[in-house]
Design a protein around this motif. Structure first.
Motif, mmCIF file in Angstrom:
data_model
loop_
_atom_site.group_PDB
_atom_site.id
_atom_site.type_symbol
_atom_site.label_atom_id
_atom_site.label_comp_id
_atom_site.label_asym_id
_atom_site.label_seq_id
_atom_site.Cartn_x
_atom_site.Cartn_y
_atom_site.Cartn_z
ATOM 1 N N GLN A 1 0.548 -0.676 -0.015
ATOM 2 C CA GLN A 1 0.116 0.103 0.223
ATOM 3 C C GLN A 1 0.824 0.904 -0.379
ATOM 4 O O GLN A 1 0.981 2.282 0.990
ATOM 5 N N SER A 2 1.845 1.419 -0.937
ATOM 6 C CA SER A 2 2.935 2.492 -0.952
ATOM 7 C C SER A 2 3.574 2.262 -2.469
ATOM 8 O O SER A 2 3.412 1.083 -3.023
ATOM 9 N N GLU B 1 -6.766 6.069 -4.173
ATOM 10 C CA GLU B 1 -6.637 4.709 -3.766
ATOM 11 C C GLU B 1 -7.007 4.441 -2.832
ATOM 12 O O GLU B 1 -7.672 3.122 -2.825
ATOM 13 N N LYS B 2 -7.302 5.030 -1.563
ATOM 14 C CA LYS B 2 -7.746 4.514 -0.327
ATOM 15 C C LYS B 2 -9.684 4.217 -0.644
ATOM 16 O O LYS B 2 -10.314 3.818 -0.130
ATOM 17 N N GLU C 1 0.184 6.829 0.141
ATOM 18 C CA GLU C 1 -1.120 6.485 -0.321
ATOM 19 C C GLU C 1 -2.526 7.493 -1.099
ATOM 20 O O GLU C 1 -2.476 8.750 0.655
ATOM 21 N N ARG D 1 -9.472 1.052 -2.834
ATOM 22 C CA ARG D 1 -9.471 -0.143 -1.794
ATOM 23 C C ARG D 1 -11.063 -0.067 -0.868
ATOM 24 O O ARG D 1 -11.263 -1.959 -0.825
#
Length: 490
Positions: free
Chosen positions: A74-75, A224-225, A220, A228
């Motif tokens: 998650q990077s 992207e959050k 992030e 997800r």
């Protein structure tokens, strides 16, 4: 006379390009045998060679990683060690590692027009001489010299009595704790080094002749959050959406910069100004003389570069070195710096094909000055490809477009009984073709390498690569015959 073949295809280099190309060969051309020749001891290329503090990717891993094995961290920016592990795991997962021959340095490669084969002279394990023959030859060895960094004249540097280090050959035992460090350079390496050295050093100063654009990139971001959260039930969909987000957003940013350079310049200036401490002026330290993406834009994860400036442990000095003395760096402005350690982050020395002596029928072939067909094959060089990625997007996107195009050509060769494909300029093209650089950068290290690098044309099949969407469609559906000579077997 038919030469005995060792492999159908030989790839040189087990870095990101070589591993990806090997996968595409297995996927698209399963009937062909192949080997990957790697001069070093492990997979990784750049990420195995460079060992300086904080080494990390300078583009996002969602597109720098392989499209066939998603990056799951998650990077978006990753340290070199994580990238090497990812590459090794990917190669092992698909059995690619079983095809790699380590400590195999290719010294020379000659194509025979009679047998339609490549003969490679190889030094194995530093002493054993081998000959390897193949139908097709793929250069996946990057574009810079692993043995020599860019030589830059720094007056008096030999008189300095402190430590002098170059990032390409970082001394693993160097202790910079509580030391005053000056980094000469303003590229991605310098921007990476400064905040990482500042964790232990007394202070770290970047000394630059001219500034670069430096953008913060969150590990992030909000998009992207959200992806997800919305796709928690479907990991493959999550990976696909995040990857395409990283394909599209940089594409839109670079197109905006190319089409509206003044507006892009203003936008970058405002972003930079908002992150600088009041003690550091944007002009001249953060006011580049060029427009965004005319040289590579530097990215810093979570703004670590600007954080180091705000703590006071990092600083920037813009000027020209008059001379280096035994304990100082004197600038033409009259300023003087007194470092304990000087780091010369002055760039890479470009080299094509790892310095392999290439020939056709024993006649030396000089890559410098030759045109690149579709940014993939070199003019007048049969059955060979040169893998080069993008400089304004992830390298792997361009490398994969190349791999997919060549695999399509290999399958077409087999289907049509073709034993040799060679790009050729027509007489009209040779007389009228305008030259353009293959790497669209105005950086010093690129300019210095003009005579050794291949070139692009301004028209037809010889144009430089432009952007991923166009290139991948070309790989899938584009014309693969125009500008090339296809010779069938007897």
């Amino acid at each position: 006379m038919t030469e005995k073949l060792d492999f159908d295809v030989v790839l040189v280099g087990a870095g990101i390009s070589g591993i990806n190309f090997a996968y595409r060969l297995q996927e698209r051309c399963p009937s062909l045998s192949y080997a990957v020749l790697e001069g070093r001891h492990e997979i990784g290329g750049t990420w195995s060679l460079f060992k300086y503090p904080g080494i990390r990717s300078d583009s996002d891993l969602y597109t720098f990683g392989f499209p066939w094995r998603p990056w799951t961290e998650q990077s978006s920016i990753a340290e070199g060690s994580l990238i090497i592990n990812y590459m090794k795991e990917s190669a092992a997962m698909y059995g690619i590692d079983q095809h790699i021959k380590f400590h195999h340095h290719v010294d020379a490669a000659d194509f025979s027009s009679t047998s339609k084969t490549w003969t490679l002279d190889v030094t194995a394990n530093g002493k054993e001489k081998k000959t390897i023959r193949s139908k097709f030859f793929l250069l996946c060895s990057g574009y810079y010299d692993y043995d020599q960094p860019l030589k830059t004249l720094i007056p008096g540097i030999e008189d300095f009595e402190g430590t002098v280090a170059h990032p390409q050959f970082w001394p693993q035992d160097m202790d910079y704790t509580d030391k005053k460090v000056v980094i000469i350079g303003s590229g991605a390496t310098a921007i990476t080094l400064m905040p990482n050295l500042a964790k232990k050093a007394e202070n770290v100063t970047i000394l630059q002749r001219s500034p670069s654009y430096i953008l913060s990139q969150p590990s992030e971001d909000g998009m992207e959050k959200a992806i997800r959260w919305l796709t928690w039930w479907n990991k493959p969909l999550e990976h696909t959406l995040i990857r395409w987000k990283w394909v599209l957003v940089p594409f839109l940013l670079t197109r905006f910069a190319y089409n509206f350079p003044n507006a892009a310049r203003k936008m970058f200036q405002n972003i930079t100004q908002s992150q600088l401490p009041p003690t550091i002026q944007r002009d001249p330290h953060f006011n580049p003389s060029y427009n965004p993406f005319e040289q590579r834009v530097c990215f810093c994860p979570d703004g670590d570069f600007y954080k180091a400036l705000r703590t006071g442990k990092g600083s920037v000095e813009t000027g020209v070195i008059e001379k280096v003395t035994k304990n100082s760096i004197k600038l033409t402005s009259g300023k003087e710096l007194n470092p304990d350690i000087i780091v010369t982050a002055t760039g890479l020395q470009l080299r094509v094909g790892g310095g392999i002596a290439i020939s056709v029928d024993k006649a030396p072939y000089n890559v410098g000055g030759k045109f690149l067909w579709k940014g993939v094959m070199l003019e007048d060089l049969p059955n060979a490809a040169y893998v080069i990625g993008y400089v304004d997007a992830s390298w792997t996107l361009g490398a994969d477009a190349t791999a997919q195009l060549i695999c399509r050509m290999l399958n077409t060769m087999q289907k049509e009984g073709v034993v040799e494909v060679v790009p050729r300029l027509s007489d009209k093209e040779r007389n009228s073709m305008k030259e353009e650089p293959v790497l669209r950068l105005t950086s010093t290290y690129v300019k210095k390498a003009k005579d050794i690098m291949p070139k692009a044309g301004a028209s037809g099949q010889w144009r430089a690569r432009s952007y991923y969407f166009k290139d991948i469609l070309m790989a899938w559906f584009g014309d693969i015959k125009t500008g090339t000579e296809w010779i069938r077997g007897v």
